[in-house]
Design an enzyme around this catalytic site. Structure first.
Site, mmCIF file in Angstrom:
data_model
loop_
_atom_site.group_PDB
_atom_site.id
_atom_site.type_symbol
_atom_site.label_atom_id
_atom_site.label_comp_id
_atom_site.label_asym_id
_atom_site.label_seq_id
_atom_site.Cartn_x
_atom_site.Cartn_y
_atom_site.Cartn_z
ATOM 1 N N GLU A 60 122.499 4.614 7.745
ATOM 2 C CA GLU A 60 123.699 5.440 7.168
ATOM 3 C C GLU A 60 123.373 6.090 5.723
ATOM 4 O O GLU A 60 123.559 7.351 5.563
ATOM 5 C CB GLU A 60 124.601 4.623 7.469
ATOM 6 C CG GLU A 60 125.631 4.689 8.704
ATOM 7 C CD GLU A 60 124.863 3.454 9.660
ATOM 8 O OE1 GLU A 60 125.074 3.592 10.733
ATOM 9 O OE2 GLU A 60 124.055 2.961 8.904
ATOM 10 N N HIS A 129 134.346 -2.687 13.629
ATOM 11 C CA HIS A 129 134.607 -1.489 14.264
ATOM 12 C C HIS A 129 135.779 -0.905 14.421
ATOM 13 O O HIS A 129 136.167 0.002 15.395
ATOM 14 C CB HIS A 129 133.963 -1.568 15.530
ATOM 15 C CG HIS A 129 132.561 -2.016 15.599
ATOM 16 N ND1 HIS A 129 132.023 -3.331 15.509
ATOM 17 C CD2 HIS A 129 131.177 -1.652 15.789
ATOM 18 C CE1 HIS A 129 130.612 -3.423 15.552
ATOM 19 N NE2 HIS A 129 130.150 -2.249 15.777
#
Length: 324
Positions: A60, A129
């Site tokens: 990322e 998440h």
């Protein structure tokens, strides 16, 4: 006008913008052949090619770093971060580089990046998440934060975000992807910083964000049967924030409840409550009440997850409390 889903509206906007402007491209993990973790970019690589839809390694920080460099060279990258929780990894790149470069170069540099990412809970993906972390990015000058709550809004807001010359963090709630609404096929823009009255009312104002707008509207409809008129405001973008729309509503109804899925401590509605007290104090007939997730990691087990995240019962309870 035809009815399409939230995810289809995103995909249609992405396709239109990348065909319209050769500088617009996407990069992220599994967005090409796989079509994205939630299928949003499904089929785009076959229509546009791998130069436009770039699959990346699982990095990322590297993805966002590449996007920043590309934007400074005149491109308009759209980054997809698979889950909003993972946006913590490129945090330094976003808040110390993307957010500040235009200011540090005296306005001569442009950083037109859109970082799309699914946030929120409700589907049993547990603590790493399922978070709603928009307040973190709301805190930093130089970033814009967008939270569309419907298929119509997501297409128009995404189009405006891609055109913007500043970095935009674009939160898409997982539970909204399959919701449907009438959406024009032709391209259109919804200005960033322009909120929307989702339901007009006269007794109390409810300001809600993202999927909480859906829940607030259900509660408002149910309360209408008891003669309670709820006005539901969706800011659509929390930065820039349409404070005029919110204050006008509060001055009309004299009561307000704020609903967000983020944790109670340090949420966006902390700031909003403060601003409402600042601008609407003389009009308020009751306290500003916040309905949020509990200060607890989002549980995996379904019943526990529902207990942590605001549900319709808690929203209704909050409205009735302020009205009492």
């Amino acid at each position: 006008m035809r009815e399409i889903s939230y995810s289809e509206a995103i995909r249609e906007c992405l396709l239109q913008k990348m065909k319209e402007d050769e500088k617009v491209f996407m990069l992220g993990e599994d967005i090409g052949l796989y079509g994205g973790a939630f299928g949003v970019s499904q089929g785009l690589i076959s229509q546009l090619g791998s130069d436009k839809i770039m699959d990346t390694p699982i990095s990322e920080q590297g993805i966002v770093g590449v996007a920043i460099g590309a934007s400074l060279l005149g491109m308009r990258p759209i980054v997809e971060i698979m889950f909003s929780d993972f946006i913590m990894l490129p945090l330094e790149q976003i808040v110390n580089q993307a957010a500040k470069l235009r200011y540090m170069f005296g306005g001569k540099a442009k950083v037109p990046i859109v970082i799309r990412t699914p946030g929120g809970g409700g589907i049993g993906l547990a603590a790493q998440h399922s978070q709603s972390i928009e307040a973190l990015f709301f805190h930093f000058p130089g970033l814009k934060v967008v939270m569309p709550s419907s298929a119509h809004d997501v297409k128009g807001l995404l189009s405006s975000s891609i055109k913007d010359d500043n970095p935009v963090i674009f939160f898409e709630h997982k539970l909204l992807y399959n919701t449907k609404e009438n959406v024009p096929e032709e391209p259109y823009n919804i200005p960033l910083g322009k909120g929307d009255i989702k339901k007009k009312g006269s007794d109390i104002t409810v300001v809600a964000t993202s999927y909480m707008v859906t829940k607030a509207l259900r509660v408002a409809e149910r309360l209408s049967k008891d003669g309670i008129s709820v006005e539901v405001i969706d800011p659509r973008t929390i930065k820039p924030l349409d404070m005029d729309l919110i204050t006008d509503s509060v001055k009309k109804t004299n009561k307000v409840v704020l609903v967000e899925e983020a944790y109670y401590s340090g949420g966006f509605t902390c700031y909003l409550a403060s601003e409402i007290m600042k601008y609407c104090f003389d009009w308020l007939d009751g306290p500003v009440l916040r309905v949020t997730s509990l200060d607890c990691p989002i549980p995996y087990e379904h019943n526990l997850e529902n207990a942590v995240i605001p549900d319709e019962e808690r929203i209704e309870k909050g409205i009735r409390e302020v009205l009492s």
